[in-house]
Design an enzyme around this catalytic site. Structure first.
Site, short mmCIF file in Angstrom:
data_model
loop_
_atom_site.label_atom_id
_atom_site.label_comp_id
_atom_site.label_asym_id
_atom_site.label_seq_id
_atom_site.Cartn_x
_atom_site.Cartn_y
_atom_site.Cartn_z
N ASP A 1 -6.16 -6.78 4.36
CA ASP A 1 -5.74 -5.38 4.82
C ASP A 1 -5.86 -4.90 5.74
O ASP A 1 -6.64 -4.93 6.38
CB ASP A 1 -6.35 -4.58 3.54
CG ASP A 1 -5.78 -3.23 3.19
OD1 ASP A 1 -4.80 -2.85 3.96
OD2 ASP A 1 -6.55 -2.29 2.85
N HIS B 1 -8.42 0.63 -3.60
CA HIS B 1 -9.46 0.24 -2.71
C HIS B 1 -10.10 1.43 -2.42
O HIS B 1 -9.70 2.62 -1.90
CB HIS B 1 -8.43 -0.15 -1.40
CG HIS B 1 -9.21 -0.50 -0.16
ND1 HIS B 1 -8.67 -0.49 1.03
CD2 HIS B 1 -10.35 -0.44 -0.13
CE1 HIS B 1 -9.50 -0.99 1.96
NE2 HIS B 1 -10.67 -0.86 1.39
N MET C 1 -12.38 3.81 -0.17
CA MET C 1 -12.97 3.95 0.81
C MET C 1 -13.70 5.20 0.81
O MET C 1 -13.17 6.16 1.49
CB MET C 1 -11.97 3.99 2.03
CG MET C 1 -11.36 2.71 2.34
SD MET C 1 -9.70 2.54 3.04
CE MET C 1 -8.56 2.80 1.82
N HIS D 1 -1.22 -1.56 -4.46
CA HIS D 1 -2.30 -1.06 -3.78
C HIS D 1 -2.74 0.18 -3.27
O HIS D 1 -1.77 1.10 -2.84
CB HIS D 1 -2.47 -1.98 -2.19
CG HIS D 1 -3.73 -2.01 -1.60
ND1 HIS D 1 -4.77 -2.76 -1.72
CD2 HIS D 1 -4.15 -1.14 -0.30
CE1 HIS D 1 -5.93 -2.36 -0.92
NE2 HIS D 1 -5.57 -1.38 -0.07
N MET E 1 -9.22 7.57 0.08
CA MET E 1 -10.12 7.86 1.52
C MET E 1 -10.72 9.32 1.03
O MET E 1 -10.00 10.27 0.61
CB MET E 1 -9.34 7.75 2.55
CG MET E 1 -8.72 6.61 2.93
SD MET E 1 -7.77 6.56 4.15
CE MET E 1 -6.75 5.01 4.29
N SER F 1 0.83 -1.02 0.14
CA SER F 1 0.02 0.10 0.08
C SER F 1 0.76 1.13 -0.05
O SER F 1 1.59 1.35 1.01
CB SER F 1 -0.87 0.01 1.30
OG SER F 1 -1.38 1.40 1.38
N MET G 1 -10.98 -6.51 5.83
CA MET G 1 -10.25 -5.53 6.43
C MET G 1 -10.00 -6.32 7.78
O MET G 1 -10.80 -6.54 8.55
CB MET G 1 -11.11 -4.31 6.56
CG MET G 1 -11.27 -3.57 5.29
SD MET G 1 -9.84 -2.93 4.49
CE MET G 1 -9.04 -2.11 5.84
N ASP H 1 -5.01 3.37 -1.77
CA ASP H 1 -5.97 3.66 -0.87
C ASP H 1 -6.40 4.96 -1.05
O ASP H 1 -6.01 5.97 -0.89
CB ASP H 1 -5.39 3.61 0.50
CG ASP H 1 -5.19 2.07 1.09
OD1 ASP H 1 -5.95 1.31 0.79
OD2 ASP H 1 -3.95 1.79 1.54
C1 DX5 Z 1 -6.30 1.01 5.65
C2 DX5 Z 1 -5.80 0.90 4.47
C3 DX5 Z 1 -4.69 -0.06 4.31
C4 DX5 Z 1 -3.28 0.54 4.90
C5 DX5 Z 1 -2.68 -0.64 5.47
O1 DX5 Z 1 -7.43 1.74 5.91
O2 DX5 Z 1 -6.73 0.34 3.70
O3 DX5 Z 1 -4.38 -0.46 3.05
O4 DX5 Z 1 -2.40 1.23 4.19
O5 DX5 Z 1 -1.67 -0.41 6.29
P1 DX5 Z 1 -0.82 -1.39 7.37
O6 DX5 Z 1 -0.13 -2.33 6.54
O7 DX5 Z 1 0.15 -0.33 7.73
O8 DX5 Z 1 -1.71 -1.64 8.40
ZN ZN Z 2 -6.26 -0.69 1.70
#
Ligand code: DX5
Ligand code: ZN
Length: 222
Positions: A175, A68, A70, A35, A39, A10, A139, A37
């Site tokens: 994840d 991903h 969110m 990956h 948000m 990620s 998750m 993310d």
């Molecule tokens: C959290 C993200 C993850 C995050 C994982 O909301 O979806 O992808 O980056 O980070 P680590 O591996 O540090 O838990």
């Molecule tokens: Zn993620």
């Protein structure tokens, strides 16, 4: 021996001032997927980046861009993420009332469709979309931030997802909080794609290959 899982770093945990270089560094260090993310400060209490950043990274990589989402609502943005260069888009089952419609839209855009379920969401949320998805994302932390501790109940949930999909060609991705210590249990339970942020990017570029190998190493059991 279980097959080696795909490792999807990620880039949330990377140095954003050098994002392109960071992505290329994890690729040369052995990453299988990238990956990304997304948000929105609404579905999750954090804001990251959107389609223009993915579009900027796209020419630098041939890897599968695992996006991903969110965000809520979701559907209005799927086309923009597809055009920016997503290969797969994962929407949260909790993000809106019309999950099936979102999945149809993703496949309609010619992309791989995934569903993510939060720690409190039961696997039954997936029951009626199994023929509409290419990936389930379990998750193992509450989404929104990197660097959180792995939630142990995720292991049993991964087992349940493995049973539910009944041999369909659906990836099970996990994840949150994945480290060399947690990787083995999730792969034994049935995960085949491991997302890792902090555990990959810690220590800077010289450490990435070693970090990725350490996560894989945790999964090389008999
Ligand atoms: C959290 C993200 C993850 C995050 C994982 O909301 O979806 O992808 O980056 O980070 P680590 O591996 O540090 O838990
Ligand atoms: Zn993620």
């Amino acid at each position: 021996m279980a097959p080696s899982p795909l490792i999807a770093p990620s880039i949330l945990a990377s140095d954003f001032s050098r994002l392109g270089e960071e992505m290329r560094a994890v690729e040369s260090a052995g990453a299988d997927w990238i990956h990304l993310d997304i948000m929105d400060g609404h579905f999750v209490p954090n804001i990251t980046f959107g389609p223009p950043v993915i579009a900027a990274l796209r020419p630098l990589s041939d890897k599968f861009f695992d996006v991903h989402l969110m965000i809520a609502p979701t559907d209005a943005y799927l086309e923009a993420f597809a055009e920016a260069g997503a290969d797969g888009m994962t929407v949260h089952a909790e993000a809106g009332p019309h999950l099936h419609r979102s999945l149809q839209a993703i496949r309609g855009l010619g992309k791989k469709a995934g569903v993510a379920i939060n720690p409190a969401t039961p696997v039954e949320a997936l029951s009626y979309v199994l023929d509409d998805i290419d990936l389930v994302l379990v998750m193992s932390v509450n989404p929104g931030f990197g660097g959180q501790a792995f939630i142990p109940a995720s292991i049993e949930k991964i087992r349940q997802v493995r049973l539910l999909i009944e041999g369909r060609p659906i990836h099970i991705e996990v994840d949150g909080g994945i480290t060399p210590d947690t990787a083995e249990a999730v792969v034994r339970a049935g995960a085949d794609v491991l997302v890792a942020g902090s555990a990959v990017f810690k220590g800077g570029p010289e450490a990435y290959a070693r970090n990725i190998e350490a996560i894989r190493g945790g999964t090389q059991f008999a």
